[in-house]
Structure formats: structure tokens, C-alpha cells
Design an enzyme around this catalytic site. Structure first.
Site, short mmCIF file in Angstrom:
data_model
loop_
_atom_site.label_atom_id
_atom_site.label_comp_id
_atom_site.label_asym_id
_atom_site.label_seq_id
_atom_site.Cartn_x
_atom_site.Cartn_y
_atom_site.Cartn_z
CB CYS A 212 -8.74 -6.70 -8.19
SG CYS A 212 -7.41 -5.73 -8.92
NE ARG B 250 -14.90 -2.74 -4.53
CZ ARG B 250 -13.61 -2.54 -4.81
NH1 ARG B 250 -12.68 -2.81 -3.89
NH2 ARG B 250 -13.25 -2.08 -6.00
#
Length: 291
Positions: free
Chosen positions: A239, A180
Site C-alpha cells: 500500500c 495512485r
């Protein structure tokens, strides 16, 4: 320096303390859809004696569409006060796997002024694997007053994050997976671009624990240094949605690094905006040198 975090409590320690008058136990389990676990159902099926349920999406700022954002101090204090928790209590927080969502609650309680806050090593999964007792009765604590002392410097908003990325005044540690982060793996939430903030360093949250237990401090220090983080400079953790960023925060604080903050909106906010800079690929050494 000790080899283990001062903010971690073992199952043996907690078991010995059960029933202590100032001990408060909090089940702060939270799961992503991909984990295929139901935090509420698991709590109902069995929790540690006396544990109250902390729902990250309920004790949150509901004036925004972003998930589980930090609530106002008054909202937080009212919610945890009704759970029977004072800011002076000894608070032990756990989740299912051991080191997933509990650090977020640990960080939030501390940000709101509680100081005697710990994370259960190994979580509920570890507790159950050891054959320790559970209960299904839901505690009905007497409401108390939690007096918040909110440390706003611990929470980074979007405008502050824009400035940090632009001027490199703080290091950015991103807890998402390497795929990611690099942009080779799609984001699980629709409508988000893939990649990372310019200059960010990748510290996948799963690297900090083994079988739900926080790694020794020496290993944490090596992990963080090898990602390109300088312990002498301030850090912002980030995050997907502000949950697992707190795992990096817990590691930093365990190593004595207190000059850190958490970007609350994280990639759910940054990756959805049309004008925030996003880069793909591994972090560049040049971006670190330029900061």
C-alpha cells in the site's frame, strides 16, 4: 464456508465479553493528515472500557526513516507487555472507522506470535453510533510478559521485493487508490513517483468494507478474483506505507489463503528509490500471464 470472517468480532459480542479476565482491548487508531482526525485526542475523549492505546509510530523500528516499520520482536514484546498483553490473551483491536489501521495491528500481533486476535467490526465509530458506553480513564495495566514467536516469512523487505517483481514468484496486491496505482493521481507523500510495480494488481482498501464493516466472504472472494489474484498462488500485499495493505491480508486470511506476506516499506520505500521499476496505467493482462 461461513459467510463472515473468523477474525471479526461484532460490537454485540465484545459488549458481552467486557470484563472477561483474559480479554485485552487495543485502540490502534491511526490517521493520515487528509483524514483530519487525531487518534490520541479521540482516545482521550472516550474509548472502549479497558482499551489500551497502540501507537503504530511508537511501536516501530526507529532505526529507519520509513514510517511505522515492523519493530524487532523484543521491542514489540516489551511495548505490549507493558500494556498488560500476553501472547495467549484474547485480543480485540479497533480503530475509528472500523477497517483502516486495526488490520495492521491485527497482522502485527499475529506476526509476533499471538493467535487469538480479532478486529472489531464497525470500529469505534460504529460502537458510538450504537450508543454503547465509553470511558475516559486511562487503564494502568500490570506489566506482563509477552513471549514473541516472530514469523519472518510474513514480512517482505526491499531486497526480497525486488526479486519478487523481477521473477514474478508471488502476486502483488496493491491497496492504494486506483488513481495512485495508475499514476493519474499524485502520491500524498512528497518525493514519490506515481504508478505501481510491474505485474501488481490493484485492490483499493476501501472496497473491502461498507460503513466500516468487512464485507461478506463471498463478496471478498469475488473482489479479489476480479482483480486478477489467483488464490492458489502466494500473495504479497502492499500500500502506501504498510498500514492498509493489511486489509487485503485480513481478507485473504479470512478466505483461507495463508500463503501471503506484507511488504513493510510499501510505496513509501519503493516509489522513493531511483532504481526500482515503476509502470503507469492499469495492470496489463500480459504481466499476469508472464508470472
Amino acid at each position: 464456508m461461513p459467510e463472515h470472517s473468523p477474525f471479526i468480532i461484532s460490537s454485540e459480542q465484545l459488549a458481552a465479553e467486557l470484563g472477561s479476565p483474559e480479554l485485552r482491548i487495543v485502540d490502534a487508531s491511526f490517521y493520515l493528515p487528509a483524514q483530519k482526525r487525531d487518534a490520541e485526542a479521540e482516545y482521550a475523549a472516550g474509548h472502549i472500557s479497558g482499551a489500551v492505546r497502540f501507537d503504530h509510530d511508537k511501536v516501530a523500528d526507529h532505526s529507519t526513516d520509513l514510517p511505522h516499520m515492523v519493530p524487532s520482536p523484543d521491542v514489540f514484546a516489551d511495548a505490549v507487555g507493558r500494556m498488560g498483553i500476553r501472547e495467549t490473551d484474547r485480543i480485540v483491536i479497533y480503530d475509528g472507522p472500523g477497517l483502516f489501521s486495526a488490520p495492521r495491528a491485527w497482522w502485527l500481533f499475529r506476526t509476533m506470535g499471538a493467535r487469538n486476535v480479532f478486529v472489531l467490526d464497525g470500529g469505534l465509530d460504529g460502537w458510538k453510533a450504537e450508543g454503547r458506553p465509553l470511558e475516559t480513564a486511562v487503564p494502568r495495566p500490570q506489566p506482563v510478559v509477552f513471549q514473541p514467536t516472530f514469523d519472518a516469512d510474513r514480512v517482505i523487505d526491499i531486497e526480497s521485493m525486488r526479486r519478487i517483481v523481477e521473477n514474478g514468484s508471488r502476486q502483488v496486491a496493491d491497496a492504494r487508490s486506483s488513481g495512485r496505482f495508475s499514476g493519474t493521481e499524485a502520491e500524498p507523500r512528497q518525493g514519490l513517483r506515481s504508478g505501481h510495480m510491474p505485474g501488481a494488481r490493484n485492490l483499493p482498501s476501501g472496497a473491502f468494507a461498507e460503513r466500516g464493516r468487512l464485507k461478506p466472504l463471498s463478496e471478498l472472494r469475488t473482489l479479489i478474483r476480479e482483480a486478477g489474484i489467483d488464490f492458489d498462488r502466494p500473495v504479497v500485499t502492499s500500500c502506501g506505507s504498510g498500514i492498509t495493505a493489511a486489509i487485503i491480508t485480513l481478507a485473504l486470511e479470512s478466505l483461507g489463503h495463508s500463503n501471503n506476506a506484507l511488504y513493510d516499506g510499501s510505496w513509501t520505500e519503493w516509489g522513493a528509490l531511483p532504481d526500482t521499476p515503476v509502470v503507469t496505467g492499469p495492470p496489463s493482462e500480459k504481466s499476469v500471464q508472464d508470472q
